[in-house]
Design a protein around this motif. Structure first.
Motif, short mmCIF file in Angstrom:
data_model
loop_
_atom_site.label_atom_id
_atom_site.label_comp_id
_atom_site.label_asym_id
_atom_site.label_seq_id
_atom_site.Cartn_x
_atom_site.Cartn_y
_atom_site.Cartn_z
N HIS A 1 0.79 -1.13 0.13
CA HIS A 1 0.13 -0.01 0.07
C HIS A 1 0.76 1.33 -0.05
O HIS A 1 0.43 2.10 -0.37
CB HIS A 1 -1.13 -0.14 1.14
CG HIS A 1 -1.97 -1.12 0.93
ND1 HIS A 1 -3.26 -0.66 0.26
CD2 HIS A 1 -2.13 -2.11 1.43
CE1 HIS A 1 -3.95 -1.76 0.50
NE2 HIS A 1 -3.33 -2.96 1.12
N GLY A 2 1.94 1.24 0.59
CA GLY A 2 2.78 2.33 0.75
C GLY A 2 3.38 2.61 -0.55
O GLY A 2 3.34 3.78 -1.05
N ALA A 3 3.73 1.83 -1.31
CA ALA A 3 4.34 1.83 -2.68
C ALA A 3 3.15 2.35 -3.69
O ALA A 3 3.40 3.37 -4.43
CB ALA A 3 5.02 0.57 -3.22
N PHE A 4 1.96 1.79 -3.58
CA PHE A 4 0.92 2.11 -4.50
C PHE A 4 0.64 3.59 -4.35
O PHE A 4 0.40 4.27 -5.23
CB PHE A 4 -0.41 1.13 -4.22
CG PHE A 4 -1.13 0.99 -5.28
CD1 PHE A 4 -0.61 0.51 -6.57
CD2 PHE A 4 -2.42 1.37 -5.19
CE1 PHE A 4 -1.45 0.23 -7.64
CE2 PHE A 4 -3.29 1.06 -6.14
CZ PHE A 4 -2.89 0.51 -7.63
N VAL A 5 0.21 4.11 -3.06
CA VAL A 5 -0.15 5.42 -2.94
C VAL A 5 1.09 6.58 -3.30
O VAL A 5 0.77 7.58 -3.64
CB VAL A 5 -0.57 5.77 -1.25
CG1 VAL A 5 -1.75 4.75 -1.00
CG2 VAL A 5 0.38 5.41 -0.32
N ARG A 6 2.24 6.15 -3.46
CA ARG A 6 3.20 6.76 -3.74
C ARG A 6 3.50 7.05 -5.21
O ARG A 6 4.33 7.48 -5.67
CB ARG A 6 4.61 6.63 -2.92
CG ARG A 6 4.61 6.59 -1.47
CD ARG A 6 5.86 6.10 -1.00
NE ARG A 6 5.89 6.52 0.35
CZ ARG A 6 5.41 6.16 1.71
NH1 ARG A 6 4.86 4.86 1.21
NH2 ARG A 6 5.52 6.55 2.69
N GLY A 7 2.70 6.14 -5.91
CA GLY A 7 2.74 6.19 -7.35
C GLY A 7 3.44 4.75 -8.17
O GLY A 7 3.63 4.93 -9.33
N TYR A 8 3.69 3.90 -7.28
CA TYR A 8 4.21 2.81 -7.86
C TYR A 8 3.53 2.00 -8.63
O TYR A 8 2.42 1.66 -8.10
CB TYR A 8 5.25 2.12 -6.92
CG TYR A 8 6.50 2.54 -6.68
CD1 TYR A 8 7.66 2.68 -7.16
CD2 TYR A 8 6.54 3.79 -5.64
CE1 TYR A 8 8.94 3.28 -6.88
CE2 TYR A 8 7.77 4.47 -5.14
CZ TYR A 8 8.67 4.27 -5.90
OH TYR A 8 9.83 4.93 -5.38
N ASP A 9 3.86 1.17 -9.61
CA ASP A 9 3.26 -0.14 -10.14
C ASP A 9 3.74 -1.34 -9.20
O ASP A 9 5.01 -1.25 -8.90
CB ASP A 9 3.37 -0.44 -11.48
CG ASP A 9 2.78 0.43 -12.61
OD1 ASP A 9 1.70 1.07 -12.23
OD2 ASP A 9 3.20 0.34 -13.67
N VAL A 10 2.76 -1.87 -8.70
CA VAL A 10 3.31 -3.04 -7.68
C VAL A 10 2.88 -4.48 -8.01
O VAL A 10 1.52 -4.68 -7.79
CB VAL A 10 2.88 -2.54 -6.12
CG1 VAL A 10 3.62 -3.45 -5.34
CG2 VAL A 10 3.02 -1.29 -5.71
N THR A 11 3.52 -5.30 -8.16
CA THR A 11 3.23 -6.70 -8.26
C THR A 11 3.87 -7.55 -6.95
O THR A 11 4.92 -7.40 -6.57
CB THR A 11 4.23 -7.39 -9.55
OG1 THR A 11 3.77 -6.42 -10.97
CG2 THR A 11 3.97 -8.64 -9.60
N LEU A 12 2.76 -8.37 -6.41
CA LEU A 12 3.12 -9.29 -5.36
C LEU A 12 3.24 -10.51 -5.92
O LEU A 12 2.46 -11.11 -6.83
CB LEU A 12 1.79 -9.25 -4.48
CG LEU A 12 2.03 -10.25 -3.31
CD1 LEU A 12 2.96 -9.85 -2.51
CD2 LEU A 12 0.44 -10.23 -2.58
N VAL A 13 4.40 -11.23 -5.66
CA VAL A 13 4.72 -12.57 -6.02
C VAL A 13 3.95 -13.36 -5.00
O VAL A 13 4.40 -13.78 -3.86
CB VAL A 13 6.02 -12.98 -6.13
CG1 VAL A 13 6.39 -14.26 -6.78
CG2 VAL A 13 6.71 -11.93 -6.73
N SER A 14 2.80 -14.25 -5.64
CA SER A 14 1.89 -14.86 -4.71
C SER A 14 2.59 -16.17 -3.91
O SER A 14 1.90 -16.46 -2.88
CB SER A 14 0.82 -15.55 -5.65
OG SER A 14 1.47 -16.50 -6.79
N ASN A 15 3.57 -16.80 -4.43
CA ASN A 15 4.04 -17.83 -3.73
C ASN A 15 5.67 -17.52 -3.12
O ASN A 15 6.44 -18.51 -3.06
CB ASN A 15 4.32 -19.12 -4.52
CG ASN A 15 4.99 -18.92 -5.91
OD1 ASN A 15 5.43 -17.49 -6.40
ND2 ASN A 15 5.27 -19.83 -6.64
N ALA A 16 5.87 -16.27 -2.91
CA ALA A 16 6.96 -15.57 -2.38
C ALA A 16 6.93 -14.89 -1.24
O ALA A 16 7.79 -13.75 -0.88
CB ALA A 16 7.87 -14.98 -3.64
#
Length: 187
Positions: free
Chosen positions: A122-137
């Protein structure tokens, strides 16, 4: 598609994979193996790998529990960000470090799913980043004695809700380790 101008690059974040954080965590070894795959791929593609290390009253700096797990090896040239809050951006130099490298997309791995991972997403997203979460990492410990769901449910829920996040000019998504690419599309 980041909202950060002139930031076309991607970085891999490895958050809090420390002895005291992942001891007893759900699928600890599998998650660490997947993070190692991603670190190797990022290095091969000359993508920055940024390590984040937490400390607080329960995780004392320089103690054995504070150390990164032995299975993951940070290279001296790879940045290490020390933090004391859940969000890896709060009170740290992470934003400046990413700006220097022209990074506007983040691929996120580490621990704990229901704490520092969610806060950093959330911190990255609200700062303007595209953010990918690696589901199994990413992983978490069993906190069910405090009323939390079982760890596999926490991880599944984090993966589910992150894939549906949206905001103008930014992308959030969840992908498996095998699907990660470090292109401008930020997998």
């Amino acid at each position: 598609m980041t909202t950060l101008p002139d930031r076309p690059h991607t970085a891999l974040l490895v958050i809090d994979v420390q002895n005291g954080v992942v001891e007893g965590a759900h699928d600890r070894d599998g998650v660490i193996a997947n993070i190692n795959i991603l670190v190797g791929k990022a290095r091969a593609e000359d993508v920055p790998v940024v390590w984040v290390q937490h400390s607080d009253d329960g995780l004392e700096r320089d103690s054995e529990p504070w150390q990164y797990v032995s299975e993951l090896v940070r290279r001296d040239a790879e940045p290490l960000v020390h933090k004391t809050y859940g969000d890896s951006f709060e009170g740290t130099a992470l934003e400046a470090l990413l700006a220097e490298r022209g990074v506007g997309q983040l691929v996120v791995t580490g621990a704990q799913s229901d704490g520092c991972i969610r806060a950093t997403l959330h911190g990255a997203f609200v700062r303007g980043y595209d953010v990918t979460l690696v589901s199994n990492a990413h992983t978490t410990q069993d906190l069910s004695e405090y009323g939390a769901p079982a760890p596999h449910q926490v991880i599944a829920h984090t993966n589910l809700y992150w894939q549906w996040q949206g905001a103008p000019g930014r992308r959030a998504k969840t992908v498996d380790t095998a699907e990660v690419t470090f292109t401008a599309d930020a997998s």
